[in-house]
Scaffold this motif. Structure first.
Motif, PDB file in Angstrom:
ATOM      1  N   ILE A  45       0.800  -1.222   0.000  1.00  0.00           N
ATOM      2  CA  ILE A  45       0.000   0.000   0.000  1.00  0.00           C
ATOM      3  C   ILE A  45       0.839   1.282   0.000  1.00  0.00           C
ATOM      4  N   PRO A  46       1.941   1.366   0.762  1.00  0.00           N
ATOM      5  CA  PRO A  46       2.700   2.631   0.774  1.00  0.00           C
ATOM      6  C   PRO A  46       3.121   3.126  -0.611  1.00  0.00           C
ATOM      7  N   SER A  47       3.557   2.235  -1.476  1.00  0.00           N
ATOM      8  CA  SER A  47       3.988   2.686  -2.800  1.00  0.00           C
ATOM      9  C   SER A  47       2.817   3.229  -3.604  1.00  0.00           C
ATOM     10  N   LEU A  48       1.611   2.714  -3.357  1.00  0.00           N
ATOM     11  CA  LEU A  48       0.425   3.245  -4.016  1.00  0.00           C
ATOM     12  C   LEU A  48       0.128   4.657  -3.512  1.00  0.00           C
ATOM     13  N   LEU A  49       0.232   4.850  -2.203  1.00  0.00           N
ATOM     14  CA  LEU A  49       0.016   6.172  -1.626  1.00  0.00           C
ATOM     15  C   LEU A  49       1.017   7.183  -2.178  1.00  0.00           C
ATOM     16  N   GLU A  50       2.275   6.756  -2.289  1.00  0.00           N
ATOM     17  CA  GLU A  50       3.308   7.674  -2.777  1.00  0.00           C
ATOM     18  C   GLU A  50       3.033   8.122  -4.212  1.00  0.00           C
ATOM     19  N   ASP A  51       2.331   7.286  -4.968  1.00  0.00           N
ATOM     20  CA  ASP A  51       1.988   7.642  -6.342  1.00  0.00           C
ATOM     21  C   ASP A  51       0.619   8.304  -6.450  1.00  0.00           C
ATOM     22  N   GLY A  52       0.050   8.670  -5.294  1.00  0.00           N
ATOM     23  CA  GLY A  52      -1.198   9.421  -5.292  1.00  0.00           C
ATOM     24  C   GLY A  52      -2.464   8.607  -5.395  1.00  0.00           C
ATOM     25  N   ILE A  53      -2.362   7.285  -5.282  1.00  0.00           N
ATOM     26  CA  ILE A  53      -3.568   6.436  -5.280  1.00  0.00           C
ATOM     27  C   ILE A  53      -4.256   6.575  -3.924  1.00  0.00           C
ATOM     28  N   LYS A  54      -5.527   6.910  -3.931  1.00  0.00           N
ATOM     29  CA  LYS A  54      -6.257   7.121  -2.679  1.00  0.00           C
ATOM     30  C   LYS A  54      -6.534   5.782  -1.983  1.00  0.00           C
ATOM     31  N   VAL A  55      -6.413   5.781  -0.659  1.00  0.00           N
ATOM     32  CA  VAL A  55      -6.693   4.589   0.142  1.00  0.00           C
ATOM     33  C   VAL A  55      -7.668   4.967   1.251  1.00  0.00           C
ATOM     34  N   LEU A  56      -8.796   4.287   1.293  1.00  0.00           N
ATOM     35  CA  LEU A  56      -9.787   4.442   2.358  1.00  0.00           C
ATOM     36  C   LEU A  56      -9.913   3.127   3.109  1.00  0.00           C
ATOM     37  N   VAL A  57      -9.739   3.180   4.412  1.00  0.00           N
ATOM     38  CA  VAL A  57     -10.003   2.031   5.273  1.00  0.00           C
ATOM     39  C   VAL A  57     -11.154   2.435   6.184  1.00  0.00           C
ATOM     40  N   TYR A  58     -12.257   1.698   6.117  1.00  0.00           N
ATOM     41  CA  TYR A  58     -13.414   2.020   6.955  1.00  0.00           C
ATOM     42  C   TYR A  58     -13.833   0.788   7.738  1.00  0.00           C
ATOM     43  N   ALA A  59     -14.455   1.014   8.891  1.00  0.00           N
ATOM     44  CA  ALA A  59     -14.828  -0.117   9.735  1.00  0.00           C
ATOM     45  C   ALA A  59     -16.004   0.238  10.619  1.00  0.00           C
ATOM     46  N   GLY A  60     -17.004  -0.651  10.658  1.00  0.00           N
ATOM     47  CA  GLY A  60     -18.109  -0.509  11.594  1.00  0.00           C
ATOM     48  C   GLY A  60     -17.611  -0.700  13.012  1.00  0.00           C
ATOM     49  N   GLU A  61     -18.035   0.147  13.910  1.00  0.00           N
ATOM     50  CA  GLU A  61     -17.494   0.149  15.269  1.00  0.00           C
ATOM     51  C   GLU A  61     -17.961  -1.031  16.116  1.00  0.00           C
ATOM     52  N   GLU A  62     -19.010  -1.744  15.679  1.00  0.00           N
ATOM     53  CA  GLU A  62     -19.565  -2.827  16.489  1.00  0.00           C
ATOM     54  C   GLU A  62     -19.045  -4.211  16.087  1.00  0.00           C
ATOM     55  N   ASP A  63     -18.163  -4.276  15.123  1.00  0.00           N
ATOM     56  CA  ASP A  63     -17.588  -5.553  14.671  1.00  0.00           C
ATOM     57  C   ASP A  63     -16.450  -5.954  15.593  1.00  0.00           C
ATOM     58  N   LEU A  64     -16.427  -7.220  15.993  1.00  0.00           N
ATOM     59  CA  LEU A  64     -15.308  -7.747  16.762  1.00  0.00           C
ATOM     60  C   LEU A  64     -14.293  -8.425  15.858  1.00  0.00           C
ATOM     61  N   ILE A  65     -14.755  -9.192  14.887  1.00  0.00           N
ATOM     62  CA  ILE A  65     -13.876 -10.096  14.163  1.00  0.00           C
ATOM     63  C   ILE A  65     -12.825  -9.373  13.320  1.00  0.00           C
ATOM     64  N   CYS A  66     -13.184  -8.265  12.695  1.00  0.00           N
ATOM     65  CA  CYS A  66     -12.227  -7.398  11.992  1.00  0.00           C
ATOM     66  C   CYS A  66     -12.438  -5.992  12.523  1.00  0.00           C
ATOM     67  N   ASN A  67     -12.193  -5.830  13.805  1.00  0.00           N
ATOM     68  CA  ASN A  67     -12.628  -4.618  14.494  1.00  0.00           C
ATOM     69  C   ASN A  67     -11.903  -3.359  14.043  1.00  0.00           C
ATOM     70  N   TRP A  68     -12.539  -2.237  14.303  1.00  0.00           N
ATOM     71  CA  TRP A  68     -12.027  -0.933  13.864  1.00  0.00           C
ATOM     72  C   TRP A  68     -10.678  -0.629  14.494  1.00  0.00           C
TER      73      TRP A  68
END
Length: 502
Positions: free
Chosen positions: A393-416
């Motif tokens: 991911i870092p090399s994508l960011l350096e080239d200006g590719i947008k990265v969004l990571v979002y997470a529902g606050e009530e999830d345990l298994i892949c928690n925020w």
């Protein structure tokens, strides 16, 4: 059942997936009476009953010349007859994977209800091995099922992502959903194979639909797609730089409640559980002793690969298991809820609907059965689970590719919390600035729908009152999030407004 097997069922890997998978146990060589009984229990937890673990027909039912076989269609049972198939722009198709013996990838393509110049979005459901049709009907697709239990009819989803994009839903890896092969050597085992297949598909897709090559392109998905998405984004970016085939106008990638960096995310389990009163401080201290050996095992997976990755999963499993043992039948995809008996969710309509003869005829899938989640695919990808996909991911960011990571606050298994930790700790040129940036409200119609932290091309969004499946729990906020992000508006809502901690 081994602790490893037990964990998989509860691990953070696909939105429904994980559950689904374990559900079906895999090939006979992996099964045991204990696993089979647990699998039956888990599949009932989602109210899914796939007939087969994978579609492996003896003869190819779509033997034709050419890479893509696509048709326009309308779903039987769709109540809105005001628009024709031509006007709706709904497509279903098969793509013959070139780097395979006989694999065909099934996909849906829905043209935007707003404007055909809207971005093209691909959605990847996790698992590995769960069909993207689960999201199509229960999360962000154009359709939802009516509440009529006797009549399986559809209506347009007010918050479908086709209201802001031309969206593709893909059944992958090979063997998922309506995808199939006649040769089991085509089953995939890692992200290199998966990302190459998806890249090949996108090349064929844009050749078939050249009018969309000028559109912005975004890669999205959730859960185990926290592996798929960075791998595919890196493959597309590499292809663009090398001028391979058709240039794909990649602008960004979005990961929802994903599993991306296991080493960091496993450490967050106990902290999240303590913060949400799922465990006591004494339990936190006891379970925390399992973290150092888990970290060491994950490092061994990264350096040695192969069996070391399966071993790391086995060692780390107990962290999650011991947390669950101290809860009362909690739904670990949404800790606000409990499972009632064996049933935590009811997604049975998708299986019933897609296996109807009239629906299969409309889609052109022949007599293939819909495999909601493939245990065979799940088994084949086991050594991929604990790998760190953040590294690309870092090399994508350096080239200006947008990265969004979002997470529902009530999830345990892949928690925020675990997702925020890996985003915060990721090494790139904007790391310090991201860490110092204020946390601000994400507003939808003037109401706070989440908390946002961002800098440059990187954004992290914690979504309020949502579990593992954000577009299902908060459809309006999820659609607004997509629109704002693609338009470059997912930024701080009030200057200098800082809310902490997240």
């Amino acid at each position: 059942m081994t602790s490893s097997s037990s964990w998989f069922l509860k691990m953070c890997l696909s939105f429904i997936m994980l559950l689904f998978f374990l559900i079906f146990n895999i090939s006979p060589s992996f099964s045991s009476p204990t696993t089979a009984s647990l699998a039956e229990k888990l599949i009932r937890g989602m109210n899914l009953f796939p007939k087969d673990s994978i579609n492996l027909p003896e003869n190819d039912p779509h033997f034709v010349h050419g890479n893509i076989v696509e048709k326009k269609f309308t779903f039987p049972g769709f109540d809105d007859t005001s628009a024709s198939a031509e006007e709706l722009g709904h497509h279903a198709g098969y793509y013959r994977l070139p780097n395979s013996k006989a694999a065909r990838m099934f996909y849906f393509f829905f043209e935007s209800r707003n404007n055909k110049d809207d971005p093209v979005v691909i959605w990847l459901t996790g698992g590995p091995g769960c069909s993207s049709e689960l999201a199509l009907f229960y999360e962000n697709g154009p359709f939802q099922f009516t509440k009529n239990k006797k009549n399986l009819s559809l209506f347009l989803n007010e918050y479908g992502w086709d209201k802001a994009s031309n969206i593709i839903f893909v059944d992958q890896p090979t063997g998922t959903g309506f995808s199939y092969t006649t040769d089991d050597s085509d089953i995939r085992h890692g992200e290199d194979e998966v990302s190459n297949d998806l890249y090949d598909f996108l090349q064929a897709f844009f050749k078939e639909h050249p009018q969309f090559t000028k559109n912005d392109f975004y890669i999205t998905g959730e859960s185990y797609a926290g592996h798929y998405i960075p791998a595919l984004a890196s493959r597309v970016h590499k292809g663009n730089k090398a001028k391979e085939g058709i240039h794909i106008n990649l602008k960004g990638l979005a990961i929802g409640n994903g599993l991306t960096n296991p080493e960091i995310q496993y450490k967050a389990y106990t902290e999240f559980a303590l913060q949400r009163d799922l465990i006591t401080k004494d339990q936190y201290d006891t379970i925390g002793k399992l973290i150092p050996p888990c970290e060491q095992a994950i490092k061994a997976c990264e350096t040695k690969g192969g069996d070391a990755c399966e071993t790391s999963l086995s060692i780390c499993t107990d962290i999650f298991n011991q947390i669950l043992e101290n809860t009362d039948n909690i739904n670990y995809y949404d800790i606000r809820k409990k499972c009632e008996g064996n049933l935590c969710y009811d997604f049975s309509k998708v299986e019933t609907f897609l296996n109807k003869k009239t629906v299969k005829e409309a889609l052109g899938v022949g007599d293939l059965d819909f495999v909601s989640c493939s245990s065979t695919v799940y088994s084949a990808m086991q050594q991929d689970w604990m790998r760190n996909l953040e590294v690309g991911i870092p090399s994508l960011l350096e080239d200006g590719i947008k990265v969004l990571v979002y997470a529902g606050e009530e999830d345990l298994i892949c928690n925020w919390l675990g997702n925020f930790w890996w985003v915060r700790d990721m090494v790139w040129s904007g790391k310090n600035e991201f860490g110092a940036s204020p946390t601000t409200p994400f507003l939808v119609d003037g109401e706070e729908a989440g908390m946002l932290q961002s800098h440059g091309p990187l954004a992290f969004l914690k979504v309020k009152e949502a579990g593992h499946m954000v577009p299902m729990d908060q459809p309006k906020a999820a659609l607004q999030m997509l629109k704002d992000w693609m338009q470059g508006k997912l930024t701080k809502t009030r200057k200098g407004d800082s809310v902490s901690p997240m």
